[in-house]
Design a protein around this motif. Structure first.
Motif, short mmCIF file in Angstrom:
data_model
loop_
_atom_site.label_atom_id
_atom_site.label_comp_id
_atom_site.label_asym_id
_atom_site.label_seq_id
_atom_site.Cartn_x
_atom_site.Cartn_y
_atom_site.Cartn_z
N PRO A 74 0.84 -1.21 0.00
CA PRO A 74 0.00 0.00 0.00
C PRO A 74 0.87 1.26 0.00
N LEU A 75 0.36 2.30 -0.63
CA LEU A 75 1.08 3.57 -0.68
C LEU A 75 0.75 4.38 0.56
N VAL A 80 -0.09 8.98 -1.98
CA VAL A 80 -1.44 8.98 -2.57
C VAL A 80 -1.88 10.41 -2.85
N ASP A 81 -1.65 11.31 -1.90
CA ASP A 81 -2.02 12.72 -2.09
C ASP A 81 -1.27 13.33 -3.25
N ALA A 82 0.03 13.02 -3.36
CA ALA A 82 0.84 13.56 -4.46
C ALA A 82 0.36 13.03 -5.80
N ILE A 83 0.01 11.75 -5.85
CA ILE A 83 -0.49 11.16 -7.10
C ILE A 83 -1.82 11.79 -7.48
N GLU A 84 -2.70 11.95 -6.52
CA GLU A 84 -4.01 12.56 -6.80
C GLU A 84 -3.86 14.00 -7.25
N ALA A 85 -2.94 14.75 -6.63
CA ALA A 85 -2.70 16.14 -7.04
C ALA A 85 -2.16 16.19 -8.47
N ALA A 86 -1.23 15.29 -8.77
CA ALA A 86 -0.68 15.25 -10.13
C ALA A 86 -1.76 14.88 -11.14
N GLN A 87 -2.63 13.95 -10.78
CA GLN A 87 -3.72 13.56 -11.67
C GLN A 87 -4.68 14.73 -11.91
N ARG A 88 -4.99 15.49 -10.85
CA ARG A 88 -5.87 16.65 -11.00
C ARG A 88 -5.22 17.70 -11.91
#
Length: 181
Positions: A74-75, A80-88
């Motif tokens: 698991p991350l 996870v927050d960094a990935i979600e921010a990059a995706q946004r």
């Protein structure tokens, strides 16, 4: 040819649906300027895209990496927050790009390739092989697309002719005396 691990299709699970229809809609700068405000709303991004551009997007599998053996670990929350921010951020950039006419983007790429050729021509010593590749890429787009580049097509043809002339002049000046190609 599949989808690469870093492609936006994997990141967003969305691919634009392409049809045979051609949009005759004019580019609306106000719509482009207001896009950031629209995306900041509390709507789900899928809903925001559908509201802004219609439902012309096809939803892919929610998690195309389900079978990835690395998913066993698991991350942490920060990752996870960094990935979600990059995706946004990527989704917002794609949405902004979607409202720009393709000819504008293509012309920007042509000018980028033109600059690349000029950089290689102005190097000391000039890198003629790399310059030729960049100039040939410009020619592929300018000659291949012709008037489909819109009002800027004549300017792009002039730019291509100018950089070709510069290439010939620099190649002639950098050739050793008495050499024949």
């Amino acid at each position: 040819m599949g989808v690469s691990p870093t492609s936006p299709q994997l990141l967003f699970g969305r691919v634009p649906h392409v049809t045979d229809e051609t949009s005759e809609q004019d580019f609306d700068h106000d719509e482009f300027d207001n896009l950031d405000d629209d995306l900041d709303d509390d709507l789900d991004f899928d809903e925001a895209l559908d509201a802004e551009f219609g439902s012309g997007f096809v939803q892919l599998d929610d998690d195309p990496l389900d079978d990835d053996p690395l998913d066993d670990d698991p991350l942490d929350d920060d990752t996870v927050d960094a990935i979600e921010a990059a995706q946004r951020e990527m989704a917002e950039a794609r949405a902004r790009l979607a409202v720009v006419p393709a000819e504008v983007v293509v012309i920007n790429h042509v000018m980028g390739l033109y600059e690349l050729g000029a950089i290689h021509l102005s190097a000391t010593p000039p890198d003629l092989v790399q310059a030729a590749l960049a100039i040939d890429a410009v020619a592929c787009l300018v000659d291949g697309l012709g008037d489909r580049l819109g009002d800027e097509a004549p300017t792009m043809r002039d730019a291509l002719n100018n950089i070709r002339l510069a290439f010939v002049q620099i190649k002639g000046a950098s050739a050793p005396a008495g050499s024949v190609d």
